[in-house]
Scaffold this motif. Structure first.
Motif, short mmCIF file in Angstrom:
data_model
loop_
_atom_site.label_atom_id
_atom_site.label_comp_id
_atom_site.label_asym_id
_atom_site.label_seq_id
_atom_site.Cartn_x
_atom_site.Cartn_y
_atom_site.Cartn_z
N UNK A 105 36.97 36.09 29.68
CA UNK A 105 38.40 36.18 30.00
C UNK A 105 39.04 37.39 29.33
N UNK A 106 38.64 37.65 28.11
CA UNK A 106 39.18 38.83 27.41
C UNK A 106 38.65 40.12 28.04
N UNK A 108 37.77 40.70 31.05
CA UNK A 108 38.29 40.91 32.41
C UNK A 108 39.81 40.68 32.49
N UNK A 109 40.46 40.53 31.34
CA UNK A 109 41.91 40.32 31.27
C UNK A 109 42.36 39.17 32.18
N UNK A 110 41.82 38.01 31.93
CA UNK A 110 42.11 36.85 32.78
C UNK A 110 43.14 35.90 32.19
N UNK A 111 43.54 36.17 30.95
CA UNK A 111 44.63 35.37 30.37
C UNK A 111 45.90 36.20 30.45
N UNK A 112 46.89 35.71 31.16
CA UNK A 112 48.19 36.38 31.28
C UNK A 112 49.20 35.45 30.62
N UNK A 113 49.45 35.63 29.32
CA UNK A 113 50.21 34.62 28.55
C UNK A 113 51.59 34.33 29.11
N UNK A 114 52.20 35.30 29.78
CA UNK A 114 53.54 35.04 30.31
C UNK A 114 53.50 34.24 31.61
N UNK A 115 52.30 34.10 32.19
CA UNK A 115 52.17 33.30 33.41
C UNK A 115 51.61 31.92 33.09
N UNK A 116 50.52 31.90 32.34
CA UNK A 116 49.86 30.64 32.01
C UNK A 116 49.36 30.73 30.59
N UNK A 117 49.94 29.98 29.71
CA UNK A 117 49.57 30.06 28.30
C UNK A 117 48.15 29.56 28.09
N UNK A 118 47.25 30.47 27.64
CA UNK A 118 45.89 30.10 27.24
C UNK A 118 44.96 29.64 28.35
N UNK A 120 43.16 30.65 32.22
CA UNK A 120 42.86 31.82 33.05
C UNK A 120 43.68 31.78 34.33
N UNK A 121 44.16 32.94 34.74
CA UNK A 121 44.91 33.02 35.99
C UNK A 121 43.93 33.01 37.16
N UNK A 122 44.49 32.95 38.37
CA UNK A 122 43.68 32.87 39.59
C UNK A 122 43.38 34.29 40.06
N UNK A 123 42.40 34.94 39.43
CA UNK A 123 42.03 36.31 39.81
C UNK A 123 40.75 36.29 40.62
N UNK A 124 40.59 37.29 41.48
CA UNK A 124 39.33 37.44 42.21
C UNK A 124 38.93 38.91 42.18
N UNK A 125 37.65 39.14 41.91
CA UNK A 125 37.10 40.49 41.81
C UNK A 125 35.98 40.62 42.84
N UNK A 126 35.98 41.73 43.55
CA UNK A 126 34.80 42.10 44.36
C UNK A 126 34.11 43.24 43.62
#
Ligand code: BEZ
Length: 211
Positions: A105-106, A108-118, A120-126
């Motif tokens: 998560x760190x 790939x920057x998957x924690x967005x604290x202002x959106x969801x504390x602690x 992982x957000x709903x990200x998708x990578x190709x």
């Protein structure tokens, strides 16, 4: 630092419900769809993971491997997968990374604290076979992803990597493409024997070259 398109994505080794996974070794020469979700035993994620599993023949057709991630443990994933299989009428057999220590998560920057504390957000990578990042989309937790769109982008990337075309709005596999701006109309007519339509000097269409 957040990943940018064209970057080589970081390698990692992390646990999953299938055991530890070294990402580069696991990916091999395949394209990869890596997608994160906020937490196990949540409703939207349950439908998403089921859909990715049901789409297995579509991924295979395109040489794509799928891998999910959340900050829950492998044991938690195993129990939840039983529910996904039961409720979504499928068998989840792809890895779900157990990123309880937030290592991936760190990276790939998957924690967005202002959106969801602690969580992982709903990200998708190709990610392409050279381990380059080709697409990244991040959705709000309350919105399930459209994996048909992810397949559509993969079709576009795999086409445009090998032909001097781009794909227009709402394009789907088999539909007309646009000629890239770096090619003159004269050269395009020689290159695309199925024909080139010049709507404007910068807007030229041609039937999909590999169909
Ligand atoms: C869900 O996957 O259903 C979900 C997760 C976090 C917030 C809202 C919905």
């Amino acid at each position: 630092m957040a990943l940018l398109l064209g970057d080589t994505v970081p390698d990692f080794t992390q646990d999953s419900q299938l055991g530890p996974i070294n990402f580069y070794d696991w990916a091999g020469d395949s394209w990869v769809v890596l997608f994160s979700h906020p937490a196990d035993y949540t409703p939207v994620c349950t439908t998403e993971l089921g859909e990715v599993s049901r789409l297995r023949p579509e991924w295979e057709k395109r040489n794509v491997k799928t891998i999910a991630l959340s900050v829950d443990t492998a044991e938690s994933h195993k129990g939840w997968i039983n529910d996904i299989n039961e409720t979504q009428c499928t068998i989840v057999d792809y890895p779900i990374l157990a990123d309880a220590d937030k290592k991936v998560s760190d990276l790939y920057t998957l924690i967005h604290p202002n959106a969801l504390n602690n969580l992982t957000v709903r990200s998708v990578f190709i990610i392409d076979p050279n381990k380059k990042l080709r697409l990244q989309i991040t959705y709000p937790a309350s919105t399930g992803r459209n994996f048909d769109e992810i397949l559509r982008v993969i079709d576009s990337l795999q086409l445009t990597d090998h032909h001097s075309v781009a794909t227009p709005v709402n394009w789907k596999d088999g539909e007309d493409c646009v000629v890239v701006p770096s090619i003159s109309t004269e050269d395009a007519r020689a290159k695309f024997p199925k024909g080139v339509t010049e709507i404007k000097p910068y807007l030229r269409t041609t039937p999909q070259p590999n169909k």
